[in-house]
Scaffold this motif. Sequence first.
Motif: not given
Length: 424
Positions: A134-148
């Motif tokens: 399941e893929r949660p809703l999030a902006s690209p910036a938030v996804r990158k921040h989470a990855l970092d």
Amino acid sequence: MGTHVIKMPDIGEGIAEVELSQWHVKVGDLVVEDQVLADVMTDKAMVDIPSPVHGKVIALGGQPGEVMAVGSVLISIEVEGAGNLKESAAPAPVKQAPVAPKVEAAVESKPAAAAAPRPATVCQGPMVAREADERPLASPAVRKHALDLGIQLRLVRGTGPAGRVLHEDLEAYLAQGQSNASAPAAAAYAQRHDEEQIQVIGMRRKIAQRMQDATQRAAHFSYVEEIDVTAIEELRAHLNEKHGASRGKLTLLPFLVRALVVALRDFPQMNARYDDEAQVITRLGAVHVGVATQSDVGLMVPVVRHAEARSLWDSAAEISRLANAARNGKASRDELSGSTITLTSLGALGGIVSTPVLNLPEVAIVGVNKIVERPMVVKGQVVIRKMMNLSSSFDHRVVDGMDAALFIQAIRGLLEQPATLFVE
């Protein structure tokens, strides 16, 4: 109980159809008046469609990526009373985010009505359990921040609209000690076999089309020059120390805008638009500088109008205002259109060299790379200087290579001798 049918609204400018970009609700959701139901995309803007009523969603009129005619059924909502027997169109859209010429990250979207929602088990604080796929809703910036940060986004509880994960949700997750750092070290080396397919729809589709159009139609060539910005950085620091408290802090961008304005006096062919269908070049006296700005939905280009008539602080204030409006999705269409030349910068991430893509129908774009300290030979002595590259692109159908080089050299001279920026 009755049914309130919302039709695809007439957004104006003669638009007959729009693309459904994203649903913020699904069948079975309870909605309230003014709640955003969907995002739709025109050729120029992303538009939010709000609900005019309270009720329960009983049907969705399309899937993300589908092109829908104005007046077609967008969504049906069960309401108390008789509903709208006339099936009125949706109320006027409340927010616009015009399409930028280019973007760095994909905007993902999943069909909202494809399947019943999976139940989510909310744990303590900001943590939530979701299904593995399941893929949660999030902006690209938030996804990158989470990855970092090493955070699995599916474990973070989203507090934004429709459960969207926000930057503050990541901070709350870390604050409660739920970071992946506490997971067994072996998990970092586990094999992965997951795949992800991302629909090219909405903003990403429009940007992709524009990028493809720009690279196919214009004859791009790039020119890179090294600039010693030690003197202008010293001037900037001095002005900020003396006037920063009363007038606001200056970044390098207002100086670059000023350098463009002065250099264009001798190179008017750079401040132009080329209509390749009509085979007409329009040179403009007014300098409307597009300043590329990163936002959650991609790279937007708000326009500093009449830069030729602005002081450093006036330019700085306008750049800041426009950048904030673009990042918050509140910039108007007029504020993101009509540029005559574009300035693009990735700031500290600017790298050594870049090859920016033209913002058609413009014929020139000036790219700014990061400032680095390097040993340089000055009057026979090795000294440390602050150096920066300008990586700029031009339309070779209109701009000759020699003229492009001379134009950038003129900017270099102005920045290396900053007093000349203000000598009339």
